[in-house]
Design an enzyme around this catalytic site. Sequence first.
Site, PDB file in Angstrom:
ATOM      1  N   LYS A  87       3.405  -2.005  12.112  1.00 11.47           N
ATOM      2  CA  LYS A  87       4.394  -1.207  12.856  1.00 11.47           C
ATOM      3  C   LYS A  87       4.648   0.122  12.141  1.00 11.47           C
ATOM      4  O   LYS A  87       4.609   1.188  12.746  1.00 11.47           O
ATOM      5  CB  LYS A  87       5.687  -2.031  12.915  1.00 11.47           C
ATOM      6  CG  LYS A  87       6.645  -1.633  13.988  1.00 11.47           C
ATOM      7  CD  LYS A  87       7.923  -2.467  13.913  1.00 11.47           C
ATOM      8  CE  LYS A  87       7.734  -3.925  14.266  1.00 11.47           C
ATOM      9  NZ  LYS A  87       9.034  -4.643  14.358  1.00 11.47           N
TER      10      LYS A  87
ATOM     11  N   LYS B 178       9.925  -8.725   5.412  1.00 14.22           N
ATOM     12  CA  LYS B 178      10.915  -9.344   6.309  1.00 14.22           C
ATOM     13  C   LYS B 178      11.691 -10.391   5.533  1.00 14.22           C
ATOM     14  O   LYS B 178      11.159 -10.992   4.587  1.00 14.22           O
ATOM     15  CB  LYS B 178      10.204 -10.026   7.479  1.00 14.22           C
ATOM     16  CG  LYS B 178      11.086 -10.235   8.690  1.00 14.22           C
ATOM     17  CD  LYS B 178      11.247  -8.921   9.420  1.00 14.22           C
ATOM     18  CE  LYS B 178      11.781  -9.043  10.801  1.00 14.22           C
ATOM     19  NZ  LYS B 178      11.410  -7.867  11.590  1.00 14.22           N
TER      20      LYS B 178
ATOM     21  N   SER C 129      15.428   3.853  10.916  1.00 15.74           N
ATOM     22  CA  SER C 129      15.750   3.379   9.562  1.00 15.74           C
ATOM     23  C   SER C 129      15.176   4.347   8.526  1.00 15.74           C
ATOM     24  O   SER C 129      15.799   4.624   7.502  1.00 15.74           O
ATOM     25  CB  SER C 129      15.140   1.997   9.324  1.00 15.74           C
ATOM     26  OG  SER C 129      15.993   0.992   9.810  1.00 15.74           O
TER      27      SER C 129
ATOM     28  N   HIS D  84       0.847  -1.209   0.000  1.00 17.05           N
ATOM     29  CA  HIS D  84       0.000   0.000   0.000  1.00 17.05           C
ATOM     30  C   HIS D  84       0.873   1.246   0.000  1.00 17.05           C
ATOM     31  O   HIS D  84       0.458   2.313  -0.403  1.00 17.05           O
ATOM     32  CB  HIS D  84      -0.985   0.003   1.185  1.00 17.05           C
ATOM     33  CG  HIS D  84      -0.318   0.219   2.507  1.00 17.05           C
ATOM     34  ND1 HIS D  84       0.474  -0.738   3.104  1.00 17.05           N
ATOM     35  CD2 HIS D  84      -0.302   1.289   3.342  1.00 17.05           C
ATOM     36  CE1 HIS D  84       0.938  -0.249   4.249  1.00 17.05           C
ATOM     37  NE2 HIS D  84       0.481   0.966   4.411  1.00 17.05           N
TER      38      HIS D  84
HETATM   39  N1  GLU Z   1      14.154  -5.618  12.223  1.00 13.93           N
HETATM   40  C1  GLU Z   1      13.647  -4.445  12.841  1.00 13.93           C
HETATM   41  C2  GLU Z   1      12.172  -4.615  13.191  1.00 13.93           C
HETATM   42  O1  GLU Z   1      11.704  -5.717  13.386  1.00 13.93           O
HETATM   43  C3  GLU Z   1      13.952  -3.185  12.055  1.00 13.93           C
HETATM   44  C4  GLU Z   1      13.349  -3.090  10.692  1.00 13.93           C
HETATM   45  C5  GLU Z   1      13.847  -1.907   9.884  1.00 13.93           C
HETATM   46  O2  GLU Z   1      14.554  -1.063  10.416  1.00 13.93           O
HETATM   47  O3  GLU Z   1      13.506  -1.859   8.699  1.00 13.93           O
HETATM   48  O4  GLU Z   1      11.452  -3.687  13.369  1.00 13.93           O
END
Ligand code: GLU
Length: 476
Positions: free
Chosen positions: A96, A108, A367, A67
């Site tokens: 998130k 992921k 990030s 999206h």
């Molecule tokens: N692996 C981290 C998380 O689960 C960071 C992901 C990121 O920074 O893109 O949120």
Amino acid sequence: MSQQTVVSFYDSVTNFFNKAAQHTGLPEGLLEQIRVCNAVYRMLFPVKMQDGQVKVIEAYRVQHSHHRTPTKGGIRYSNHVNQEEVMALATLMTYKCAIVDVPFGGAKGGVKINPWDYSPEVLERITRRYTTELMSRNFIGPSIDVPAPDYGTGEREMAWIYDTYRTFKGADIDAAGVVTGKPVTQHGINGRREATGRGVYYGIREACNIPEDMKRLNMTTGLKGKRLIIQGLGNVGSFSGTISQDEGGAIIVGVGEMEGAIYNKDGFDINDVLKFRKETGSILNYPGAISIPKEQRETILEYDCDILVPAALEDVISYKNAPNIKAKIVAEAANGPITSRGEEMLLEAGKIIIPDVFLNAGGVTVSYFEWLKNLSHMRFGRLEKRFDQQRLENLVGLVERTVGREISDEEKRMIARGADEIDLVRSGLEETMINAYHQIRDVMVDKPKVTDLRTAAFVSAINKISSDYMSLGIFP
Ligand code: GLU
């Protein structure tokens, strides 16, 4: 649901989604589009090991939602990696990002290896090969999908990914934005390493600052003096612990790790424990704490404390141990540490759960700042730092002359300092976590039937994502 039902991590996440979805009033077709994983890429590739033998490595990248693009999420190196786990983790990334207003879809990656079994040379070969596999399927790029560290990976792996991408795509002026969590010397950003743990601290502190909620738990307002147990001393657990103790005045009474756990009801200095572990290779036998052997390490979750912080892997609190948890607040620094059945039991017992999709979003928030820095090709603060400093120095001079009191050099330095990159990153992160917490809590105020923070967080995320889809005109 029977107590014996084993619910997978992915099923737990789906249960959390479904529980929240009923409070949104959105049509099923739209909810289904938000719920499903859009793209799952499973790969198998050969890598030469230290002894010259070839091993076939199993790996994944899942893009849960487009999206918004790019999609975003870490890469995990662990023996437990499997398709469902990566799907669950990618799904959590979507919510998130929405919760903290980071404009990415969720993704992921996972590589099924125990990284501690391999030499750096072999890990480098695996990481570079994984990157080229992703490139060959158009599954990675600054505007496509941007990985980051997760369990078992860190700055070193991110530097390898960037270097591999740059080797093939040298003409891409934005190549540094292909991955975040890079070393600062390789286009990373100051403050990314501590970001998830610092976000956990801001999130817990905010939750403890709400008098009504603390009153309901029969606790005083504020984090200061609250007793924490931290399970997992990796990047997230260690920064959550040190910052909560050093800046928030929390008392760390217990920690758990692979080798065992330690506990002292009066607390210990977490910095000293980390130093001890570095020197001896273990937290066990740390002087001034009782040691709990490896086989019983999970019992640390059940020791007496105010706030329990699981900061390692998923599914550590389930229907089996939920009735034994003494903490009144469970703060999910890890992704998915509580199963949906475990959560029901903790909520029935009146506990507050600060959910992962909010609490550990500090990593992806910073990030996002790193990615923006890479696209702008300039560090934050470079333009305005000296200008701000000069303006504030003039103001301090004016106050000094008007009030007629001399301001000491130290006071002047403190008041007139221009912001460095790290100051701006921390300030942006603090603002993000505080805002997101109140957005979630407001859902509970607006919708009295939503009685827990996770459901509220999912409702907030689903509403934001659905409005993106609606504005595309795909759904009626
Ligand atoms: N692996 C981290 C998380 O689960 C960071 C992901 C990121 O920074 O893109 O949120």
